[in-house]
Scaffold this motif. Structure first.
Motif, PDB file in Angstrom:
ATOM      1  N   GLU A 169       0.815  -1.211   0.000  1.00  0.00           N
ATOM      2  CA  GLU A 169       0.000   0.000   0.000  1.00  0.00           C
ATOM      3  C   GLU A 169       0.852   1.266   0.000  1.00  0.00           C
ATOM      4  OE1 GLU A 169      -2.496  -3.334   0.848  1.00  0.00           O
ATOM      5  OE2 GLU A 169      -0.594  -2.736   1.778  1.00  0.00           O
ATOM      6  N   TYR A 206       1.629   1.781  -3.559  1.00  0.00           N
ATOM      7  CA  TYR A 206       0.428   2.094  -4.329  1.00  0.00           C
ATOM      8  C   TYR A 206      -0.115   3.490  -4.047  1.00  0.00           C
ATOM      9  CZ  TYR A 206       0.191  -2.969  -5.159  1.00  0.00           C
ATOM     10  OH  TYR A 206       0.471  -4.266  -5.512  1.00  0.00           O
ATOM     11  N   ALA A 207       0.250   4.074  -2.927  1.00  0.00           N
ATOM     12  CA  ALA A 207      -0.235   5.418  -2.594  1.00  0.00           C
ATOM     13  C   ALA A 207       0.444   6.448  -3.485  1.00  0.00           C
ATOM     14  CB  ALA A 207       0.033   5.731  -1.132  1.00  0.00           C
ATOM     15  N   ARG A 230      -3.434   2.399  -9.561  1.00  0.00           N
ATOM     16  CA  ARG A 230      -3.542   2.242  -8.114  1.00  0.00           C
ATOM     17  C   ARG A 230      -3.298   3.574  -7.400  1.00  0.00           C
ATOM     18  NH1 ARG A 230      -0.800  -2.987  -9.414  1.00  0.00           N
ATOM     19  NH2 ARG A 230      -2.100  -4.687  -8.610  1.00  0.00           N
ATOM     20  N   MET A 231      -2.312   4.340  -7.882  1.00  0.00           N
ATOM     21  CA  MET A 231      -2.038   5.640  -7.273  1.00  0.00           C
ATOM     22  C   MET A 231      -3.216   6.587  -7.438  1.00  0.00           C
ATOM     23  SD  MET A 231       1.960   6.384  -8.151  1.00  0.00           S
ATOM     24  CE  MET A 231       3.282   5.469  -7.337  1.00  0.00           C
ATOM     25  N   ASN A 248      -6.353   5.743  -7.709  1.00  0.00           N
ATOM     26  CA  ASN A 248      -7.406   5.281  -6.800  1.00  0.00           C
ATOM     27  C   ASN A 248      -7.102   5.648  -5.349  1.00  0.00           C
ATOM     28  OD1 ASN A 248      -8.876   4.140  -8.886  1.00  0.00           O
ATOM     29  ND2 ASN A 248      -7.954   2.110  -8.647  1.00  0.00           N
ATOM     30  N   SER A 249      -5.817   5.622  -4.986  1.00  0.00           N
ATOM     31  CA  SER A 249      -5.448   5.878  -3.595  1.00  0.00           C
ATOM     32  C   SER A 249      -5.846   7.274  -3.141  1.00  0.00           C
ATOM     33  CB  SER A 249      -3.943   5.687  -3.408  1.00  0.00           C
ATOM     34  OG  SER A 249      -3.203   6.807  -3.886  1.00  0.00           O
ATOM     35  N   ASN A 287      -9.854   6.859  -2.655  1.00  0.00           N
ATOM     36  CA  ASN A 287     -10.409   5.900  -1.695  1.00  0.00           C
ATOM     37  C   ASN A 287      -9.842   6.056  -0.283  1.00  0.00           C
ATOM     38  OD1 ASN A 287      -7.849   4.668  -1.695  1.00  0.00           O
ATOM     39  ND2 ASN A 287      -8.461   2.998  -3.065  1.00  0.00           N
ATOM     40  N   LEU A 334      -6.648   5.733   0.727  1.00  0.00           N
ATOM     41  CA  LEU A 334      -5.404   5.041   1.031  1.00  0.00           C
ATOM     42  C   LEU A 334      -4.229   6.008   1.119  1.00  0.00           C
ATOM     43  CD1 LEU A 334      -3.897   2.341   1.434  1.00  0.00           C
ATOM     44  CD2 LEU A 334      -3.555   2.283  -1.051  1.00  0.00           C
ATOM     45  N   PHE A 335      -4.205   7.013   0.249  1.00  0.00           N
ATOM     46  CA  PHE A 335      -3.145   8.024   0.286  1.00  0.00           C
ATOM     47  C   PHE A 335      -3.057   8.650   1.669  1.00  0.00           C
ATOM     48  CE2 PHE A 335      -2.040  12.521   0.044  1.00  0.00           C
ATOM     49  CZ  PHE A 335      -0.824  12.501  -0.616  1.00  0.00           C
ATOM     50  N   CYS A 385      -1.957   6.107   4.552  1.00  0.00           N
ATOM     51  CA  CYS A 385      -0.516   5.834   4.554  1.00  0.00           C
ATOM     52  C   CYS A 385       0.276   7.047   5.024  1.00  0.00           C
ATOM     53  CB  CYS A 385      -0.066   5.406   3.159  1.00  0.00           C
ATOM     54  SG  CYS A 385      -0.682   3.784   2.643  1.00  0.00           S
TER      55      CYS A 385
END
Length: 447
Positions: A302, A305-306, A363-364, A366-367, A370, A372-373, A376
């Motif tokens: 993750e 992916y962020a 993925r970045m 989306n982060s 959603n 996740l960014f 993290c």
């Protein structure tokens, strides 16, 4: 949360004492140490010492070759020996297993007041010096695109390096690369330096899952509030708010969806100021070397992916004020970087160097939407935690907030029972204006 002014003052005093002693040994010490790692070559000159997290000195040999001798500064670098060992290991791995260019490690050792390293001198300039003017005027220039292309290539290459556990890289006696040491992070360093966090409170282990590691990071945020005596809270209500935020963040960490291993190599210090480049007219930058690998470790997927936080600033401190306005400025740069990263991915997929399932750009993107960014970023930075949690995470995970008491029902029985006792403790801490002594000065020297 602000840093503890007494802890900062103490570490600055450590740095001053240490730097004064180091300066008394110069330039002889730097030339002597550099010569040890180039047998048969005499060091003839040494530059003035420059300081950052390290004290650095450029040494030139009689054959014209130059080297950099670096000394992690006591008081600024809190785990000097561990960080130095990790950095050397990661640089040697990268040189052998990847296309990421790093300075050649000529040698390392100890000089009596800490560790040192000797590396080849790289005649290049920081990528940030080419990008800063574009960022200052908020312009998506060709030079900025060239810089982002360098960063995209490096990010993609690091993401291809995978390992079965979360922790620091090691090389065993058979030459095999393993994960057998704890992950040493920049935030751990800053907690000891700026919050007087007890160094022995950090676990000495690797992690089998991202969920286990995220829970540990969330627990570190709880411990940060507990152990920092000064500047930790404004009043009783602020203390209650910070306590609740950390309890709820730990709940998120325990339940957030995570990807199983293998896990990816990650560094807390990948940013344009640590990428050295040569620049040709009307051509892409050529990366000469990437430096500062002391806080590189195998991390949850993750983190990779962020979306990268460093697109518009080399300092996370700039995120601390007017966070929503800062984000609105960030988005156009993120979109530009993701387009460039996607093009790099397309190119690698065509060459058979990357599988479509390994794409980061989607993925970045989306982060950032959603959460996740933000999760993290909050997990990795204790001094931005409260601003991030209340601005971007609380409502997302727990719904609209009518009053702080709405969140009490989300706490465990143990957390709820400990709230008032904790508030009283922190109010006492705030009134005493002192530091707990976790280690003697001589113990910090050994770290």
């Amino acid at each position: 949360m602000r840093r503890d002014h007494l802890a900062v003052k103490q570490r600055q005093e450590h740095s001053t004492i240490w730097l004064e002693y180091l300066s008394q040994q110069m330039p002889w010490l730097a030339m002597h140490l550099a010569s040890q790692h180039r047998p048969g070559h005499l060091a003839t000159t040494a530059s003035e010492v420059t300081t950052g997290s390290n004290a650095s000195c450029f040494v030139t040999f009689e054959d014209g070759i130059s080297a950099v001798v670096q000394f992690p500064i006591l008081g600024r670098s809190q785990f000097r020996a561990e960080k130095t060992r990790n950095e050397i290991t990661v640089m040697r791995y990268l040189a052998r297993a990847t296309i990421v260019p790093v300075p050649l490690v000529l040698g390392a050792g100890g000089w009596g007041c800490g560790p040192y390293t000797v590396t080849q001198y790289i005649p290049a300039t920081p990528l940030s010096s080419h990008m800063d003017s574009s960022l200052a005027i908020n312009a998506l220039t060709r030079e900025l695109r060239r810089g982002y292309h360098c960063m995209a290539r490096l990010t993609l290459e690091l993401s291809k390096q995978t390992f079965p556990r979360i922790g620091a890289l090691n090389q065993d006696t058979d030459g095999k690369w393993t994960i057998s040491k704890r992950p040493l992070t920049l935030n751990m360093n800053e907690l000891v330096r700026g919050a007087n966090f007890p160094p022995n409170m950090f676990p000495e282990k690797t992690f089998a899952s991202a969920s286990e590691y995220f829970t540990e990071l969330a627990t570190q945020q709880v411990h940060h509030l507990w152990y920092q005596r000064n500047e930790a809270i404004l009043n009783a209500d602020d203390c209650k708010r910070k306590y609740i935020a950390r309890c709820l963040f730990r709940r998120i960490a325990r339940t957030i969806d995570t990807e199983p291993g293998p896990f990816r190599l990650y560094t807390d210090e990948l940013r344009s100021s640590n990428v050295l480049v040569s620049a040709a007219e009307n051509a892409d930058f050529s990366v000469a070397a990437v430096v500062d690998w002391g806080f590189a470790y195998v991390a949850p997927n993750e983190f990779t992916y962020a979306a990268p936080w460093w697109l518009i600033s080399d300092s996370l401190e700039e995120w601390s004020t007017k966070l929503p306005q800062f984000v609105s400025r960030y988005i156009p740069y993120l979109n530009l970087f993701l387009r460039i990263l996607s093009a790099c991915e397309d190119n690698d997929i065509k060459k058979g160097l990357l599988d479509a399932s390994q794409r980061l750009s989607n993925r970045m993107a989306n982060s950032f939407h959603n959460g996740l960014f933000w999760f993290c970023l909050a997990a990795r930075n204790s001094y931005l935690f409260d601003e991030i949690y209340w601005t971007f995470l609380d409502t997302r995970y727990f719904g609209p907030l009518r009053s702080l008491n709405d969140r009490l029902s989300r706490l465990s029985v143990e957390e709820l029972e400990g709230l008032e006792r904790f508030v009283r403790l922190k109010m006492t801490h705030a009134s005493e204006e002192r530091l707990d002594e976790h280690m003697a000065f001589s113990d910090y020297v050994e770290l």
